[in-house]
Scaffold this motif. Structure first.
Motif, PDB file in Angstrom:
ATOM      1  N   SER A 297       0.831  -1.199   0.000  1.00  0.00           N
ATOM      2  CA  SER A 297       0.000   0.000   0.000  1.00  0.00           C
ATOM      3  C   SER A 297       0.870   1.256   0.000  1.00  0.00           C
ATOM      4  CB  SER A 297      -0.922   0.001   1.209  1.00  0.00           C
ATOM      5  OG  SER A 297      -1.625   1.216   1.304  1.00  0.00           O
ATOM      6  N   VAL A 298       0.590   2.162  -0.927  1.00  0.00           N
ATOM      7  CA  VAL A 298       1.349   3.408  -1.014  1.00  0.00           C
ATOM      8  C   VAL A 298       0.969   4.342   0.128  1.00  0.00           C
ATOM      9  CG1 VAL A 298       1.775   5.449  -2.428  1.00  0.00           C
ATOM     10  CG2 VAL A 298       1.604   3.195  -3.499  1.00  0.00           C
ATOM     11  N   THR A 299      -0.329   4.451   0.440  1.00  0.00           N
ATOM     12  CA  THR A 299      -0.765   5.388   1.473  1.00  0.00           C
ATOM     13  C   THR A 299      -0.388   4.916   2.877  1.00  0.00           C
ATOM     14  OG1 THR A 299      -2.949   4.318   1.535  1.00  0.00           O
ATOM     15  CG2 THR A 299      -2.687   6.240   0.101  1.00  0.00           C
ATOM     16  N   ALA A 300       0.109   3.683   3.004  1.00  0.00           N
ATOM     17  CA  ALA A 300       0.523   3.187   4.321  1.00  0.00           C
ATOM     18  C   ALA A 300       1.854   3.773   4.762  1.00  0.00           C
ATOM     19  CB  ALA A 300       0.612   1.668   4.299  1.00  0.00           C
ATOM     20  N   MET A 301       2.665   4.226   3.821  1.00  0.00           N
ATOM     21  CA  MET A 301       4.012   4.657   4.143  1.00  0.00           C
ATOM     22  C   MET A 301       4.010   5.868   5.068  1.00  0.00           C
ATOM     23  SD  MET A 301       7.099   5.670   1.561  1.00  0.00           S
ATOM     24  CE  MET A 301       8.695   6.152   2.215  1.00  0.00           C
ATOM     25  N   GLY A 302       4.800   5.776   6.149  1.00  0.00           N
ATOM     26  CA  GLY A 302       4.910   6.858   7.102  1.00  0.00           C
ATOM     27  C   GLY A 302       3.708   7.013   8.001  1.00  0.00           C
ATOM     28  N   SER A 303       2.815   6.024   7.971  1.00  0.00           N
ATOM     29  CA  SER A 303       1.583   6.107   8.728  1.00  0.00           C
ATOM     30  C   SER A 303       1.713   5.326  10.033  1.00  0.00           C
ATOM     31  CB  SER A 303       0.428   5.572   7.864  1.00  0.00           C
ATOM     32  OG  SER A 303      -0.793   5.710   8.522  1.00  0.00           O
ATOM     33  N   ASP A 304       0.580   5.030  10.654  1.00  0.00           N
ATOM     34  CA  ASP A 304       0.558   4.263  11.893  1.00  0.00           C
ATOM     35  C   ASP A 304      -0.608   3.289  11.841  1.00  0.00           C
ATOM     36  OD1 ASP A 304      -1.891   5.625  13.083  1.00  0.00           O
ATOM     37  OD2 ASP A 304      -0.559   7.350  12.872  1.00  0.00           O
ATOM     38  N   ALA A 305      -0.701   2.422  12.848  1.00  0.00           N
ATOM     39  CA  ALA A 305      -1.704   1.358  12.840  1.00  0.00           C
ATOM     40  C   ALA A 305      -3.127   1.907  12.845  1.00  0.00           C
ATOM     41  CB  ALA A 305      -1.483   0.433  14.033  1.00  0.00           C
ATOM     42  N   PHE A 306      -3.379   2.953  13.622  1.00  0.00           N
ATOM     43  CA  PHE A 306      -4.734   3.497  13.683  1.00  0.00           C
ATOM     44  C   PHE A 306      -5.156   4.086  12.339  1.00  0.00           C
ATOM     45  CE2 PHE A 306      -7.500   7.213  14.376  1.00  0.00           C
ATOM     46  CZ  PHE A 306      -8.614   6.553  14.883  1.00  0.00           C
ATOM     47  N   THR A 307      -4.267   4.842  11.702  1.00  0.00           N
ATOM     48  CA  THR A 307      -4.593   5.422  10.401  1.00  0.00           C
ATOM     49  C   THR A 307      -4.841   4.333   9.367  1.00  0.00           C
ATOM     50  OG1 THR A 307      -3.218   7.338  10.943  1.00  0.00           O
ATOM     51  CG2 THR A 307      -3.813   7.033   8.636  1.00  0.00           C
TER      52      THR A 307
ATOM     53  N   GLN B  54     -20.992  10.343   5.122  1.00  0.00           N
ATOM     54  CA  GLN B  54     -19.572  10.700   5.145  1.00  0.00           C
ATOM     55  C   GLN B  54     -18.913  10.166   3.881  1.00  0.00           C
ATOM     56  OE1 GLN B  54     -19.038   9.009   9.408  1.00  0.00           O
ATOM     57  NE2 GLN B  54     -17.289  10.363   9.134  1.00  0.00           N
ATOM     58  N   TYR B  55     -17.870  10.860   3.417  1.00  0.00           N
ATOM     59  CA  TYR B  55     -17.070  10.339   2.316  1.00  0.00           C
ATOM     60  C   TYR B  55     -15.656  10.883   2.440  1.00  0.00           C
ATOM     61  CZ  TYR B  55     -18.492  14.827   0.217  1.00  0.00           C
ATOM     62  OH  TYR B  55     -18.746  16.157  -0.020  1.00  0.00           O
ATOM     63  N   ASN B  56     -14.718  10.190   1.770  1.00  0.00           N
ATOM     64  CA  ASN B  56     -13.304  10.499   1.984  1.00  0.00           C
ATOM     65  C   ASN B  56     -12.500  10.135   0.736  1.00  0.00           C
ATOM     66  OD1 ASN B  56     -11.125  10.984   4.310  1.00  0.00           O
ATOM     67  ND2 ASN B  56     -10.397   9.321   3.014  1.00  0.00           N
ATOM     68  N   LEU B  57     -11.560  11.009   0.375  1.00  0.00           N
ATOM     69  CA  LEU B  57     -10.657  10.775  -0.751  1.00  0.00           C
ATOM     70  C   LEU B  57      -9.221  10.927  -0.270  1.00  0.00           C
ATOM     71  CD1 LEU B  57     -10.102  10.382  -3.820  1.00  0.00           C
ATOM     72  CD2 LEU B  57     -10.230  12.891  -4.035  1.00  0.00           C
ATOM     73  N   ASP B  58      -8.374   9.913  -0.531  1.00  0.00           N
ATOM     74  CA  ASP B  58      -6.954   9.928  -0.168  1.00  0.00           C
ATOM     75  C   ASP B  58      -6.108   9.734  -1.415  1.00  0.00           C
ATOM     76  OD1 ASP B  58      -7.630  10.124   2.514  1.00  0.00           O
ATOM     77  OD2 ASP B  58      -7.599   7.959   2.813  1.00  0.00           O
ATOM     78  N   LEU B  59      -4.935  10.396  -1.449  1.00  0.00           N
ATOM     79  CA  LEU B  59      -3.983  10.259  -2.540  1.00  0.00           C
ATOM     80  C   LEU B  59      -2.610   9.942  -1.970  1.00  0.00           C
ATOM     81  CD1 LEU B  59      -4.968  13.396  -4.681  1.00  0.00           C
ATOM     82  CD2 LEU B  59      -5.717  11.028  -5.033  1.00  0.00           C
ATOM     83  N   GLY B  60      -1.828   9.157  -2.702  1.00  0.00           N
ATOM     84  CA  GLY B  60      -0.481   8.823  -2.258  1.00  0.00           C
ATOM     85  C   GLY B  60       0.467   8.642  -3.422  1.00  0.00           C
ATOM     86  N   LEU B  61       1.746   8.983  -3.204  1.00  0.00           N
ATOM     87  CA  LEU B  61       2.785   8.849  -4.216  1.00  0.00           C
ATOM     88  C   LEU B  61       4.045   8.317  -3.538  1.00  0.00           C
ATOM     89  CD1 LEU B  61       3.278   9.407  -7.261  1.00  0.00           C
ATOM     90  CD2 LEU B  61       4.211  11.636  -6.592  1.00  0.00           C
TER      91      LEU B  61
END
Length: 789
Positions: A129-139, A708-715
């Protein structure tokens, strides 16, 4: 009692005779080789396949006594082929020769699916997963398909009461404490996230809608590896996260350790509109939380022999939080003219510490799969919570209301000790896989609370509202699981029995004690049928329990402001849930699932309106719920550079009230999610991710939630032979992931708005050195249960 044990162990045993091939794969130095692919072919047709475990052992079954070709292959060893005539259970041990010229980097044309769906769960491959990088378990949990998170809780779409575990070990936390702890676990340590919708009997019975299991990474290769992560997150305020981990393997020893430090400031906004018969109160609050956390973990494994392995583990967590919240309440009369203003300030100082010590013994009796696992754990957790409250009412923006000023100081010290011991014995025989085990849990909780009321800095101790409470819970559990696969059918039947004894004492002006003992049975069933290569059907059933969290059992009052407080109830009963699901899988990529769940005695803290417009949130069992759900999941990979995973859910919920102050509610809704993984070059060094989800209106107990709705982007960029990773992520691009809901209790309507700044951008950097070949090594479950409590 004997009858219960007969029920657990005397399952109907039917099937066909099968032949098992087992053994051990090692190198020329007699060291076991984990994760070797073992393939069995007959006339060039693949008929069975498996991989070796962390001790190099494998076991696979065949149905015919004919000639077979056995293949053993691993990227670091020469492929070996054996041709054998196998007519009975056979042990085949092999030694593989290491290749002399290893490649520094291997380009693999295929990649794993980000989301893998199975009968009883779906698995998210976080490493891809690209959006996982630098994140944490809760996110990461918040971005997991079908999982919804807020600043205080974690749950599944359309359901509640989920259990959170790490490598099968339950977290002894709930609510904000659970959320805070998960934020300290870096995503770089996480391999996968399992959403287990129908756990077997060997899992804990806790968690009415299933289990969220976070699987961490291990390195099983000789040598060492290390990873350093740095991340910077910016929303209104900045947050920093630094962590480092190291793995060392040599001979029979394996060591995993890590340190992480996080600091930053979080902003939270909330609004509450309360419509009393003669007045309307509009409250607005803004909280600024400055927090620091430090975590450490150490895991040491030693392989005593090829059959026996021991494990010692330690993890420590420390967090300090200083939160200041300003409240303003505008009070309007029946004609909607401003009547008065109430201003308030709360200053909360919290210090949490947690230490977990564990020991685990794994012993394999022989190569046919018989094994024993023994796990013991000791948890010690403490919290100091000090809060100062101040409020003042005004007749206008400048005129004080005489006698309306109030001040209070609360002090709460809590200590929790939990000791568990769990055993699991696996006894395969005649094509069956039988697991039996037991567990004992001992819980000791103590709360010492003090409230001081004052004026102009002079405080007086309120003994009536300052209880010293103790809570003890002892629990014994035994379980049995039986699996059988033959022809096109798969069966799994399980039963878990838990006997719980609870004792409590709350001492204030008058002593209040309670005692509750209860015995519960938790059956589970899974049936799978393969019609042909492209059509598979599964039916699952399970009974689950949700025990009240320790904070809900504590009668101490926690004040939000002068007009709002929350208190627990030591007499809460656990809720019980029955889950049933039927699913169809087409072409291994399109899954249709229908599920039904029914929960009795749902509990939470509900508003109870007091004189002078004071709102007390009291913990009660006040709702029965039924949920009907239809879920469609599809994996799409039309090109080599794009993979999409789509999930669509429709649900219908019935909430039946058990108290007179609220009404029954019924609602239908839907949820949609799409995840897109994009590769920009053939070497896979530049990749991107685009995630979007939408949640329609929903109901949770007495609360009706808006959409509710949500949009995330990652590179993500991989540099220097993929040793260095750079990532940029933008979360909640549309700033749409706020929480709005309303309640009606005793004919008084309240509208709520919560926003905890899910919108942010994050830069992250990760560098790996040493042996980079990280593989996931799944540990045995400890079967701890105090997960969300």
């Amino acid at each position: 009692m004997k009858i219960l044990f007969y029920i657990m162990f005397l399952f109907p045993l039917t099937g066909f005779a099968q032949i098992f091939i087992s053994g051990k794969v090692s190198d020329r130095n007699k060291m076991p080789i984990p994760f070797v692919n073992v393939l069995i072919k007959q006339d060039s047709l693949l008929i069975a396949q498996t991989t070796t475990d962390t001790l190099g052992n494998y076991r696979v079954k065949i149905n015919k006594a004919v000639s077979h070709d056995l293949f053993f292959q691993d990227i670091n060893f020469k492929r070996q082929r054996l041709s054998l005539l196998i007519a009975k259970d056979t042990i085949v041990n092999v030694e593989l020769e290491e290749v002399s010229n290893k490649l520094n980097e291997v380009l693999i044309s295929s990649r794993k699916n980000l989301i893998e769906r199975k009968a009883d769960k779906y698995v998210i491959d976080v490493a891809n997963s690209v959006t996982a990088m630098g994140s944490d378990a809760f996110t990461l949990l918040g971005k997991t398909p079908g999982v919804r998170t807020s600043s205080r809780e974690i749950g599944l779409v359309g359901k509640s009461g989920v259990m959170v575990t790490i490598d099968g070990k339950v977290l002894q936390l709930s609510g904000e404490d659970l959320v805070s702890f998960l934020k300290t676990i870096p995503s770089s340590d996480i391999a996968k996230i399992e959403v287990i919708t129908n756990p077997s009997a060997s899992y804990e019975a806790q968690g009415s809608s299933g289990v969220l299991n976070i699987l961490t990474k291990k390195n099983s290769q000789e040598g060492y590896s290390a990873t350093v992560n740095l991340s910077y997150k910016q929303h209104r305020y900045a947050n920093f996260n630094e962590n480092a981990s190291v793995v060392f393997n040599k001979g029979g020893w394996s060591l995993n350790g890590g340190l992480s430090f996080a600091s930053g400031t979080d902003l939270e906004r909330n609004e509450i509109d309360t419509y009393y018969p003669g007045q309307t109160w509009y409250l607005q609050g803004t909280g600024i939380d400055k927090n620091h956390s430090f975590n450490s973990n150490l895991d040491i494994q030693y392989r005593i022999s090829d059959q026996t392995q021991v494990n010692f583990s330690f993890s420590g967590a420390n967090k300090k939080s200083d939160k200041k919240t300003n409240y303003t309440t505008n009070i309007f009369n029946i004609n909607q003219h401003l009547d008065s203003i109430s201003n308030g300030i709360t200053a909360l100082d919290r210090k949490n510490r947690q230490s977990l010590f564990g020991f685990q013994l794994n012993h394999r009796f022989n190569s046919d799969g018989k094994s024993l696992a023994v796990v013991t754990e000791w948890l010690d957790r403490g919290e100091n919570r000090n809060q100062n409250l101040w409020s003042q009412n005004y007749l206008s923006s400048t005129e004080n209301q005489l006698g309306s000023q109030s001040e209070a100081r609360t002090e709460n010290k809590a200590g929790l000790g939990v000791f568990t011991i769990n055993t699991e014995l696996k006894l395969p025989f005649d094509g069956y896989e039988l697991s039996v085990g037991g567990k004992a849990t001992f819980i000791n909780l103590r709360n010492n609370s003090k409230i001081f009321e004052g004026l102009n800095g002079q405080y007086v101790f309120n003994a009536a509202q300052s209880p010293v409470s103790t809570y003890r819970e002892n629990r014994q559990a035994v379980f049995s699981d039986l699996k059988k696969t033959f022809d096109k059918w798969k069966f799994q039947l399980g039963l878990r029995m838990e006997y719980t004894q609870t004792r409590g004492l709350s001492a204030a002006i008058q002593k209040t004690s309670f005692q509750k003992d209860y015995l519960q049975l938790f059956p589970s069933l899974s049936i799978g049928y393969s019609l042909n290569e492209n059509n598979n059907f599964d039916l699952t059933y399970g009974r689950r329990i949700d025990r009240p969290g320790f904070r809900l059992l504590n009668p101490f009052r926690v004040y939000v402001n002068a007009y709002d407080y929350w208190e627990g109830n030591p007499f809460l009963r656990p809720s019980l849930t029955n889950n049933l699901s039927i699913s169809h899988t087409f072409h291994h990529s399109f899954i249709t699932t229908f599920s039904y769940s029914n929960t009795k005695d749902n509990f939470e803290q509900i508003a109870v309106f007091q004189p002078n417009n004071v709102v007390a949130h009291q913990a009660l069992n006040y709702m029965n719920t039924s949920v009907y759900q239809l879920m469609l999941t599809k994996s799409i990979r039309t090109t080599g550079w794009l993979e999409s995973n789509v999930q669509l859910q429709g649900f219908y919920k019935e909430n039946l009230a058990k108290i007179n102050s609220i009404s029954d509610t019924k609602l239908k809704g839907w949820y949609f999610m799409i995840n897109n993984q994009i590769l920009f070059n053939e070497a896979k060094t530049i990749s991107a991710e685009l995630n979007f989800w939408y949640q329609s209106s929903n109901i949770e107990l007495e609360a009706i939630y808006g959409k509710q709705y949500n949009l995330d982007l990652g590179l993500k960029f991989l540099l220097f032979k993929k040793d260095l990773s750079l990532g940029l992520n933008v979360s909640d691009v549309l700033k749409s992931n706020s929480q709005r809901f309303s309640t009606r209790v005793n004919a008084i309507r309240q509208n709520f708005y919560n926003y905890w700044e899910p919108r942010f951008f994050r830069w992250s950097l990760q560098y790996k050195f040493g042996n980079k070949k990280i593989k996931y090594d799944k540990p045995n479950r400890s079967n701890s249960e105090e997960d969300r409590r």
